[in-house]
Design a protein around this motif. Structure first.
Motif, PDB file in Angstrom:
ATOM      1  N   ILE A  83       0.870  -1.172   0.000  1.00  0.00           N
ATOM      2  CA  ILE A  83       0.000   0.000   0.000  1.00  0.00           C
ATOM      3  C   ILE A  83       0.907   1.222   0.000  1.00  0.00           C
ATOM      4  N   LYS A  84       0.731   2.092  -0.994  1.00  0.00           N
ATOM      5  CA  LYS A  84       1.567   3.293  -1.080  1.00  0.00           C
ATOM      6  C   LYS A  84       0.705   4.483  -1.434  1.00  0.00           C
ATOM      7  N   GLY A  85       1.023   5.640  -0.866  1.00  0.00           N
ATOM      8  CA  GLY A  85       0.311   6.875  -1.174  1.00  0.00           C
ATOM      9  C   GLY A  85       0.571   7.900  -0.099  1.00  0.00           C
ATOM     10  N   ASP A  86      -0.192   8.995  -0.156  1.00  0.00           N
ATOM     11  CA  ASP A  86       0.007  10.021   0.865  1.00  0.00           C
ATOM     12  C   ASP A  86      -0.832   9.761   2.107  1.00  0.00           C
ATOM     13  N   MET A  87      -1.568   8.662   2.114  1.00  0.00           N
ATOM     14  CA  MET A  87      -2.269   8.146   3.287  1.00  0.00           C
ATOM     15  C   MET A  87      -3.318   9.108   3.830  1.00  0.00           C
ATOM     16  N   ASP A  88      -3.938   9.874   2.931  1.00  0.00           N
ATOM     17  CA  ASP A  88      -4.989  10.785   3.375  1.00  0.00           C
ATOM     18  C   ASP A  88      -6.386  10.204   3.176  1.00  0.00           C
ATOM     19  N   SER A  89      -6.460   9.010   2.564  1.00  0.00           N
ATOM     20  CA  SER A  89      -7.765   8.414   2.280  1.00  0.00           C
ATOM     21  C   SER A  89      -7.985   7.073   2.974  1.00  0.00           C
TER      22      SER A  89
END
Length: 256
Positions: A83-89
């Motif tokens: 899981i990768k991303g800016d973790m805002d969702s």
């Protein structure tokens, strides 16, 4: 100019035995409704990645596709590798669930200049042993919802133009046909078509020539504000495309 061959065999329940080298692909799930055929893509993927809130979709929607099975069993069976991303969702309980299952988590919140899909494709690009010419990235949940998100996903196709990336929804797929190659598209008529389109992206196409379409193009200029080839129809098993500029190819996906 080299020939690039395309085929949507990943949509088939079984790859045809005479299709040549097998397609290798990574699967990325985005934060939009997932196609009903997501489990099929999942089972044959070499790498399975959720882009931030795509993990919520996996957690919430996959169990609904298996109503006779326990939701917890489905969630454990369909565990993403990353899981990768800016973790805002991503929801806290979803992040905790997959973390406890051993999923790798990469918090890229320091990077606010690229989309979560961009971050995931960059990660995949930098993995070793993935330079095979048959390798591609399938992106599920890439279409629908906010238009700016869709445009951002199409921009990823252009940014990573040397990587085969295919955007997918229940209704259609979109991929880039770079002008550096001539293209031969093998139509899987049992799962896709007949409606299709060719759309210039980035710059107008001064000359595009096709075969295999109901309304073929012959040294045709295409540009926004002028002619673009939408609502076309595939007529044969193979479509060929030659263009002086990059094009987007889109084709409808048939309902199961």
């Amino acid at each position: 100019m080299d020939l690039m061959i395309h085929s949507s065999t990943f949509l088939l329940p079984q790859f045809p035995a005479d299709n040549g080298p097998s397609l290798l692909y990574a699967l990325v799930l985005l934060n939009q409704p997932l196609p009903k055929f997501t489990p099929l893509l999942w089972n044959n993927a070499r790498l399975r990645v959720c882009a931030d809130g795509g993990a919520n979709r996996l957690f919430d929607e996959l169990p609904k596709l298996f109503p006779d099975d326990e939701a917890s069993a489905i969630r454990k069976r369909y565990k993403p590798d990353l899981i990768k991303g800016d973790m805002d969702s991503i929801r806290a309980e979803v992040l905790e669930f997959y973390t406890n299952l051993g999923t790798k988590i990469i918090d890229a919140s320091h990077d606010q200049d690229t989309t979560d899909l961009h971050k995931c494709v960059a990660y995949i690009r930098d993995l070793p042993n993935l330079d095979d010419q048959n390798f591609c990235v399938l992106v599920a949940g890439a279409l629908g919802g906010r238009f700016d998100h869709e445009v951002g996903n199409i921009n990823v196709l252009c940014f990573f133009s040397t990587i085969r990336i295919i955007l997918l929804s229940d209704d259609c797929l979109i991929q880039l046909l770079p002008s550096s190659h001539h293209h031969e598209i093998h139509i899987q008529s049992s799962v896709e078509g007949p409606h299709c389109g060719l759309i210039p992206i980035g710059t107008p196409s001064k000359s595009t020539t096709t075969t295999g379409l109901q309304w073929d193009l012959t040294d045709t200029e295409m540009r926004f504000g002028g002619l673009i080839s939408t609502s076309n129809i595939v007529k044969g098993e193979i479509v060929t495309v030659r263009s002086e500029s990059d094009l987007l190819w889109t084709i409808s996906i048939k309902k199961a």
